[in-house]
Every structure is written in C-alpha cells, then in structure tokens.
Design a protein around this motif. Structure first.
Motif, PDB file in Angstrom:
ATOM      1  N   THR A 117      38.903  42.880  28.021  1.00 27.70           N
ATOM      2  CA  THR A 117      39.656  41.631  28.215  1.00 27.70           C
ATOM      3  C   THR A 117      41.067  41.657  27.620  1.00 27.70           C
ATOM      4  N   ALA A 118      41.220  42.282  26.464  1.00 28.33           N
ATOM      5  CA  ALA A 118      42.534  42.303  25.795  1.00 28.33           C
ATOM      6  C   ALA A 118      43.599  42.964  26.660  1.00 28.33           C
ATOM      7  N   TYR A 119      43.175  43.806  27.588  1.00 27.60           N
ATOM      8  CA  TYR A 119      44.127  44.567  28.411  1.00 27.60           C
ATOM      9  C   TYR A 119      44.210  44.030  29.840  1.00 27.60           C
ATOM     10  N   ALA A 120      43.485  42.950  30.116  1.00 27.44           N
ATOM     11  CA  ALA A 120      43.409  42.420  31.485  1.00 27.44           C
ATOM     12  C   ALA A 120      44.387  41.259  31.665  1.00 27.44           C
ATOM     13  N   VAL A 121      45.006  41.187  32.839  1.00 29.39           N
ATOM     14  CA  VAL A 121      45.861  40.031  33.137  1.00 29.39           C
ATOM     15  C   VAL A 121      44.995  38.822  33.482  1.00 29.39           C
ATOM     16  N   GLU A 122      43.762  39.078  33.927  1.00 29.65           N
ATOM     17  CA  GLU A 122      42.849  37.984  34.264  1.00 29.65           C
ATOM     18  C   GLU A 122      41.405  38.514  34.244  1.00 29.65           C
ATOM     19  N   VAL A 123      40.473  37.634  33.923  1.00 26.26           N
ATOM     20  CA  VAL A 123      39.044  37.953  33.999  1.00 26.26           C
ATOM     21  C   VAL A 123      38.433  37.059  35.070  1.00 26.26           C
ATOM     22  N   VAL A 124      37.734  37.675  36.022  1.00 23.98           N
ATOM     23  CA  VAL A 124      37.026  36.915  37.064  1.00 23.98           C
ATOM     24  C   VAL A 124      35.542  37.201  36.866  1.00 23.98           C
ATOM     25  N   ALA A 125      34.759  36.179  36.534  1.00 26.71           N
ATOM     26  CA  ALA A 125      33.345  36.397  36.219  1.00 26.71           C
ATOM     27  C   ALA A 125      32.502  35.273  36.782  1.00 26.71           C
ATOM     28  N   GLY A 126      31.341  35.644  37.291  1.00 25.55           N
ATOM     29  CA  GLY A 126      30.379  34.636  37.722  1.00 25.55           C
ATOM     30  C   GLY A 126      30.528  34.222  39.170  1.00 25.55           C
ATOM     31  N   HIS A 127      31.315  34.952  39.945  1.00 23.69           N
ATOM     32  CA  HIS A 127      31.522  34.599  41.356  1.00 23.69           C
ATOM     33  C   HIS A 127      30.897  35.616  42.314  1.00 23.69           C
ATOM     34  N   GLY A 128      30.002  36.456  41.807  1.00 22.61           N
ATOM     35  CA  GLY A 128      29.365  37.457  42.670  1.00 22.61           C
ATOM     36  C   GLY A 128      30.412  38.378  43.286  1.00 22.61           C
ATOM     37  N   VAL A 129      30.102  38.881  44.494  1.00 26.63           N
ATOM     38  CA  VAL A 129      31.033  39.827  45.126  1.00 26.63           C
ATOM     39  C   VAL A 129      32.371  39.157  45.466  1.00 26.63           C
ATOM     40  N   ASP A 130      32.368  37.831  45.668  1.00 23.58           N
ATOM     41  CA  ASP A 130      33.625  37.114  45.941  1.00 23.58           C
ATOM     42  C   ASP A 130      34.644  37.308  44.817  1.00 23.58           C
ATOM     43  N   GLY A 131      34.126  37.572  43.627  1.00 21.79           N
ATOM     44  CA  GLY A 131      35.018  37.799  42.488  1.00 21.79           C
ATOM     45  C   GLY A 131      35.957  38.974  42.721  1.00 21.79           C
ATOM     46  N   TYR A 132      35.499  39.953  43.489  1.00 22.84           N
ATOM     47  CA  TYR A 132      36.372  41.101  43.781  1.00 22.84           C
ATOM     48  C   TYR A 132      37.539  40.670  44.669  1.00 22.84           C
ATOM     49  N   ARG A 133      37.261  39.752  45.620  1.00 24.26           N
ATOM     50  CA  ARG A 133      38.336  39.240  46.467  1.00 24.26           C
ATOM     51  C   ARG A 133      39.337  38.469  45.614  1.00 24.26           C
ATOM     52  N   MET A 134      38.808  37.666  44.693  1.00 26.78           N
ATOM     53  CA  MET A 134      39.691  36.890  43.813  1.00 26.78           C
ATOM     54  C   MET A 134      40.534  37.825  42.945  1.00 26.78           C
TER      55      MET A 134
END
Ligand code: DQA
Length: 142
Positions: A117-134
């Motif tokens: 997380t410290a190196y990420a511009v954003e965390v997308v979690a809990g959205h299943g495969v749709d999270g990859y699109r996000m």
C-alpha cells in the motif's frame, strides 16, 4: 501505454479457489477481461500469474527497468513479503494495488496489513474481478 497486471500465489486457481470469497471467474477469463478492458481504455495490457516469489520480484524489477505501470495483486505476499515490498519501492511508474476480496474486512488479522500500500497510488479491494477494471481506469486516467 503498456500495463503489466501481476497476480501472485493461488490466483491461478481463480474460479475454483474458494469461489464464495474470490468468485467464479477463472484466471484465463480474467486475462481476457483485462486485455479487453485495457483495449477500451487505450492500454496494452499483459497479465501474468506466478506462485513463485522470485519470479514476481523479477517481473517487478522488469517493470522498474522499463518504467511500466503495474496493477498488482500480490495475494498472500501482500501481507508479509519484504522482497515484494522492496521491489515495489523501486517502481517509478504508478502502481495500483488490487484485491478481489477486501482483506481489511476479513477475519484473519494477518490480512489487515499490506506491504504494498505504501507504494500504491490507489488500493482497489472488495470489488471482485471488476476491481481490475477499476485499477486499469486509474492508470488510464494518469
Ligand atoms: C487476495 C487477498 C489475500 O489476503 C489473499 O491471500 C489472496 C487474494 C484477494 O485478491 O482478495 O490470495 O489478494
């Protein structure tokens, strides 16, 4: 723009692995979805999966060398791999952390911390495969 989507251990069994948590989409289907979503966003997406930590470090080092943006689901390494942490720290292009489930909402305490997380511009979690699109949308927005 080229994007690497990197998936860590046990994600190769998506669709068969604890579908009540991770869903029924297989990894092969996830690859097709990511490539298609990427194309829609003007991104050239390559998806890789490994169960081997050193391979993941090599791929992250490759992304650092090439300044390639990364979508990373480090799976269990998220929670304890300082090798993955050190590899993420070297990235210069944006990194988006993604998880199918929301590790922070899960009962196991060990899932509540991420070395990524410290190196990420954003965390997308809990959205299943749709999270990859996000996550790809975050990179496409720049
Ligand atoms: C995961 C969550 C991690 O806690 C777990 O170890 C995984 C998958 C997810 O996508 O929800 O393997 O990263």
């Amino acid at each position: 723009m080229r994007v690497l989507v990197l998936n860590g251990p046990n994600l190769g069994r998506l669709g068969r692995r604890q579908p009540e948590i991770y869903g029924t989409t297989t990894h092969a289907e996830l690859v097709e979805l990511c490539v298609a979503w990427g194309a829609d966003l003007g991104l050239e997406v390559e998806v890789r999966q490994t169960n081997h930590e050193g391979v993941m470090v090599d791929w992250l080092n490759e992304a650092a060398d090439d300044r390639t943006p990364v979508v990373l689901n480090a799976a269990a390494w998220t929670h304890y791999s300082y090798a993955v942490l050190d590899a993420c720290a070297q990235l210069e292009a944006p990194l988006v952390e993604v998880h199918l489930s929301d590790p922070k909402q899960r009962p196991e305490e060990f899932r509540h911390h991420s070395v990524v997380t410290a190196y990420a511009v954003e965390v997308v979690a809990g959205h299943g495969v749709d999270g990859y699109r996000m996550a790809l949308e975050v990179l496409a927005r720049g």
